[in-house]
Write a protein that holds these residues in place. Structure first.
Motif, PDB file in Angstrom:
ATOM      1  N   GLY A 164     -17.269  -6.834  12.660  1.00 30.17           N
ATOM      2  CA  GLY A 164     -18.407  -7.401  11.952  1.00 30.17           C
ATOM      3  C   GLY A 164     -18.174  -7.605  10.476  1.00 30.17           C
ATOM      4  N   ILE A 165     -17.038  -7.127   9.957  1.00 29.90           N
ATOM      5  CA  ILE A 165     -16.704  -7.310   8.542  1.00 29.90           C
ATOM      6  C   ILE A 165     -15.508  -8.252   8.449  1.00 29.90           C
ATOM      7  CG2 ILE A 165     -15.935  -6.183   6.421  1.00 29.90           C
ATOM      8  CD1 ILE A 165     -17.313  -3.644   7.354  1.00 29.90           C
ATOM      9  N   PRO A 166     -15.636  -9.378   7.768  1.00 29.44           N
ATOM     10  CA  PRO A 166     -14.506 -10.293   7.629  1.00 29.44           C
ATOM     11  C   PRO A 166     -13.331  -9.624   6.918  1.00 29.44           C
ATOM     12  CG  PRO A 166     -16.554 -11.365   6.984  1.00 29.44           C
ATOM     13  CD  PRO A 166     -16.857  -9.912   7.142  1.00 29.44           C
ATOM     14  N   PRO A 167     -12.111  -9.846   7.371  1.00 29.84           N
ATOM     15  CA  PRO A 167     -10.942  -9.257   6.704  1.00 29.84           C
ATOM     16  C   PRO A 167     -10.869  -9.604   5.218  1.00 29.84           C
ATOM     17  CG  PRO A 167     -10.316 -10.198   8.820  1.00 29.84           C
ATOM     18  CD  PRO A 167     -11.733 -10.616   8.566  1.00 29.84           C
ATOM     19  N   GLU A 168     -11.410 -10.772   4.851  1.00 24.64           N
ATOM     20  CA  GLU A 168     -11.375 -11.177   3.442  1.00 24.64           C
ATOM     21  C   GLU A 168     -12.152 -10.214   2.555  1.00 24.64           C
ATOM     22  OE1 GLU A 168     -12.093 -13.080   5.979  1.00 24.64           O
ATOM     23  OE2 GLU A 168     -10.407 -14.506   6.015  1.00 24.64           O
ATOM     24  N   PHE A 169     -13.184  -9.557   3.117  1.00 24.74           N
ATOM     25  CA  PHE A 169     -13.936  -8.582   2.336  1.00 24.74           C
ATOM     26  C   PHE A 169     -13.074  -7.362   2.042  1.00 24.74           C
ATOM     27  CE2 PHE A 169     -18.651  -9.653   3.396  1.00 24.74           C
ATOM     28  CZ  PHE A 169     -18.376 -11.004   3.242  1.00 24.74           C
ATOM     29  N   ALA A 170     -12.344  -6.908   3.066  1.00 25.46           N
ATOM     30  CA  ALA A 170     -11.585  -5.670   2.937  1.00 25.46           C
ATOM     31  C   ALA A 170     -10.448  -5.782   1.939  1.00 25.46           C
ATOM     32  CB  ALA A 170     -11.040  -5.249   4.303  1.00 25.46           C
ATOM     33  N   LYS A 171      -9.942  -6.976   1.699  1.00 26.05           N
ATOM     34  CA  LYS A 171      -8.771  -7.107   0.838  1.00 26.05           C
ATOM     35  C   LYS A 171      -9.061  -6.707  -0.607  1.00 26.05           C
ATOM     36  CE  LYS A 171      -9.264 -11.998  -0.518  1.00 26.05           C
ATOM     37  NZ  LYS A 171      -8.669 -13.337  -0.404  1.00 26.05           N
ATOM     38  N   HIS A 172     -10.328  -6.613  -0.959  1.00 26.08           N
ATOM     39  CA  HIS A 172     -10.695  -6.218  -2.320  1.00 26.08           C
ATOM     40  C   HIS A 172     -10.899  -4.707  -2.453  1.00 26.08           C
ATOM     41  CE1 HIS A 172     -10.960 -10.303  -3.651  1.00 26.08           C
ATOM     42  NE2 HIS A 172     -11.879 -10.609  -2.757  1.00 26.08           N
ATOM     43  N   THR A 173     -10.719  -3.966  -1.357  1.00 22.42           N
ATOM     44  CA  THR A 173     -10.905  -2.515  -1.359  1.00 22.42           C
ATOM     45  C   THR A 173      -9.566  -1.827  -1.188  1.00 22.42           C
ATOM     46  OG1 THR A 173     -13.122  -2.758  -0.431  1.00 22.42           O
ATOM     47  CG2 THR A 173     -12.103  -0.587  -0.259  1.00 22.42           C
ATOM     48  N   LEU A 174      -9.303  -0.816  -2.011  1.00 26.02           N
ATOM     49  CA  LEU A 174      -8.016  -0.128  -2.021  1.00 26.02           C
ATOM     50  C   LEU A 174      -8.230   1.336  -1.642  1.00 26.02           C
ATOM     51  CD1 LEU A 174      -6.810  -1.575  -5.465  1.00 26.02           C
ATOM     52  CD2 LEU A 174      -6.196  -2.428  -3.179  1.00 26.02           C
ATOM     53  N   PRO A 175      -8.034   1.699  -0.369  1.00 25.97           N
ATOM     54  CA  PRO A 175      -8.222   3.098   0.049  1.00 25.97           C
ATOM     55  C   PRO A 175      -6.995   3.944  -0.312  1.00 25.97           C
ATOM     56  CG  PRO A 175      -8.460   1.540   1.899  1.00 25.97           C
ATOM     57  CD  PRO A 175      -7.758   0.830   0.785  1.00 25.97           C
ATOM     58  N   ILE A 176      -7.245   5.109  -0.891  1.00 24.30           N
ATOM     59  CA  ILE A 176      -6.171   6.052  -1.211  1.00 24.30           C
ATOM     60  C   ILE A 176      -6.575   7.442  -0.739  1.00 24.30           C
ATOM     61  CG2 ILE A 176      -5.390   4.721  -3.226  1.00 24.30           C
ATOM     62  CD1 ILE A 176      -6.794   6.828  -5.004  1.00 24.30           C
ATOM     63  N   PRO A 177      -5.625   8.366  -0.566  1.00 23.35           N
ATOM     64  CA  PRO A 177      -5.983   9.718  -0.146  1.00 23.35           C
ATOM     65  C   PRO A 177      -6.715  10.471  -1.264  1.00 23.35           C
ATOM     66  CG  PRO A 177      -3.644   9.277   0.218  1.00 23.35           C
ATOM     67  CD  PRO A 177      -4.164   8.185  -0.657  1.00 23.35           C
ATOM     68  N   PHE A 178      -7.735  11.212  -0.886  1.00 16.82           N
ATOM     69  CA  PHE A 178      -8.402  12.123  -1.817  1.00 16.82           C
ATOM     70  C   PHE A 178      -7.415  13.218  -2.215  1.00 16.82           C
ATOM     71  CE2 PHE A 178     -11.549  15.701  -2.486  1.00 16.82           C
ATOM     72  CZ  PHE A 178     -12.226  15.130  -3.548  1.00 16.82           C
ATOM     73  N   ASN A 179      -7.557  13.717  -3.433  1.00 18.48           N
ATOM     74  CA  ASN A 179      -6.746  14.845  -3.918  1.00 18.48           C
ATOM     75  C   ASN A 179      -5.275  14.502  -4.113  1.00 18.48           C
ATOM     76  OD1 ASN A 179      -8.512  16.946  -4.442  1.00 18.48           O
ATOM     77  ND2 ASN A 179      -8.539  17.673  -2.328  1.00 18.48           N
ATOM     78  N   ASP A 180      -4.961  13.238  -4.298  1.00 20.65           N
ATOM     79  CA  ASP A 180      -3.573  12.805  -4.488  1.00 20.65           C
ATOM     80  C   ASP A 180      -3.476  12.029  -5.799  1.00 20.65           C
ATOM     81  OD1 ASP A 180      -1.025  11.741  -4.402  1.00 20.65           O
ATOM     82  OD2 ASP A 180      -1.089  11.284  -2.258  1.00 20.65           O
TER      83      ASP A 180
END
Length: 445
Positions: A164-180
């Protein structure tokens, strides 16, 4: 216990509600207890079964199910004078002034209707204020059901975590590990000029309660300052639970640019809020150019309930009581685990608690962090304690849901139904309740 009424209600609900519930976290096996009413630290289900409740509405019920008299009076007064107006009221100004007086980061605040709406608006605000598109989030963090943060993967391969979320939306989000810190430094080195904000819970509170390692938030603050990005603390869960009226940010000594709120700030009614530096918050319309609006925002009943909720805490020993009981409960569970399951990890702080069914830890609790993991690097259990959302996900989550939660429920203690959600002590809980809970833990473990 008899559960026929809850079973029948669930059967009816399956015909008209997807999955039989209105929020996915309520779906328990084989079916959830349907609550008929609350009573102090307890809930009573549709079959008349009485449970000690540590769900507490997933956090907002600081006083349990019977709010103090000033709160109840305010709710009744404002509800009787009219359901809502679509116009400003004095109580929303008073509530805003109170929050701004007590929370270090808040100079101005905009009230909305949910934690999700608060984080959606905070992301839009950060992008509008900085003129940048990318945001950094923590893997395992939770910022509501919104397109910008329902993202999995890593900085180089972000992808929607749900259909339900277009891949184009996700490209602007940068997930990283917490505590790193190294991961945060790397993502800023690669994308620093494009990062509008880092969005982080001060404590991962929706993934097993993971405390930050020493200096982590300070490093995020430095990186944001160096690159002109905003540091956004999501205190929807920790706000007015951890750190008292100053919230978790006062505990860690780091002041974010923007803070999102929910839960307690509305006294148990639907609410959210975005607070922060005046020059940033004033970018919201009509003062600025970043659109934000809502018909039910600043609802007078919610504002009155939240204002009296926090005033009562300011004038009474609320935090002393709930934090003492929370610590006593965590320490009591640690004592039980040392004999029965030393590989498990007790987490939490203040009035929040959880036991994470970690798989590998020293067989002794000697010299450990008493009262819940604090990420103390000199603790013998430091390497085994969860530090990221992935660490919690790797725990024995099935054992929690299918065996432990069921056994606790059978003994009349209601916990959050999965390994990830926080649990909460309220002002209505007593020392006797803690003893009863520990006896149930003793049997269930």
């Amino acid at each position: 216990m008899n559960h026929e009424r809850s079973r029948d209600l669930y059967d009816r609900a399956l015909s008209v509600l997807p999955g039989g519930v209105n929020s996915s976290v309520r779906a328990t096996q084989p079916y959830p207890p349907f609550v008929a009413r609350g009573d102090g630290a307890h809930v009573v289900d549709a079959d008349g079964n009485r449970y000690l409740d540590y769900v507490m509405g997933y956090g907002p019920l600081l006083y349990g199910h019977d709010a103090p008299e000033p709160v109840q009076s305010a709710v009744q007064k404002f509800a009787s004078e009219g359901p809502m107006y679509g116009m400003p009221t004095e109580v929303e100004v008073e509530h805003a002034e109170f929050v701004a007086r007590h929370v270090p980061s808040v100079e101005m605040i905009r009230f909305v209707n949910s934690g999700t709406e608060a984080t959606v608006s905070a992301v839009r605000l950060a992008r509008g204020y900085t003129g940048r598109d990318k945001i950094v989030v923590m893997q395992g963090g939770y910022h509501g059901a919104q397109e910008s943060t329902l993202v999995a993967g890593g900085p180089e391969n972000p992808r929607p975590s749900t259909p339900g979320i277009p891949p184009e939306f996700a490209k602007h989000t940068l997930p990283i590990p917490f505590n790193d810190p190294a991961a945060a430094e790397a993502v800023f080195e690669e994308h620093g000029d494009d990062i509008a904000a880092v969005l982080v819970e001060p404590i991962l509170a929706n993934k097993g309660i993971v405390m930050p390692v020493d200096g982590y938030h300070q490093r995020l603050r430095e990186l944001c300052d160096d690159h002109g990005s905003l540091l956004v603390f999501d205190e929807v869960i920790t706000g007015f639970r951890v750190g008292g009226l100053g919230c978790a940010q006062s505990t860690f000594g780091v002041t974010p640019d923007v803070t999102t709120f929910g839960k307690i700030i509305g006294g148990g009614f639907p609410v959210g809020a975005i607070g922060g530096k005046a020059e940033i918050i004033e970018r919201f319309t009509p003062a600025g150019d970043v659109f934000q609006s809502g018909t039910f925002s600043g609802h007078p009943v919610t504002m009155a309930a939240g204002h009296e909720y926090l005033k009562f805490a300011a004038e009474n020993d609320v935090y002393e009581h709930v934090n003492r009981l929370g610590r006593r409960l965590r320490e009591g569970v640690e004592d039980l685990l040392e004999d029965r399951a030393p590989e498990y990890t007790v987490v939490g702080t203040d009035s929040m608690f959880k036991t994470v069914f970690t798989r590998d830890a020293p067989g002794s609790f000697e010299d450990h962090c008493e009262g819940g993991c604090r990420q103390r690097d000199s603790c013998p259990r430091f390497d085994a304690c969860p530090k990221t959302g992935a660490d919690v996900a790797a725990a024995e989550t099935g054992r929690w849901e299918r065996i432990f939660w069921q056994e606790m429920k059978a003994q009349g203690v209601l916990l959050t139904a999965n390994q990830f959600e926080s649990q909460f002590v309220s002002y209505a809980h007593t020392d006797e309740d803690i003893e009863e809970t520990l006896e149930a833990y003793k049997t269930a473990l």
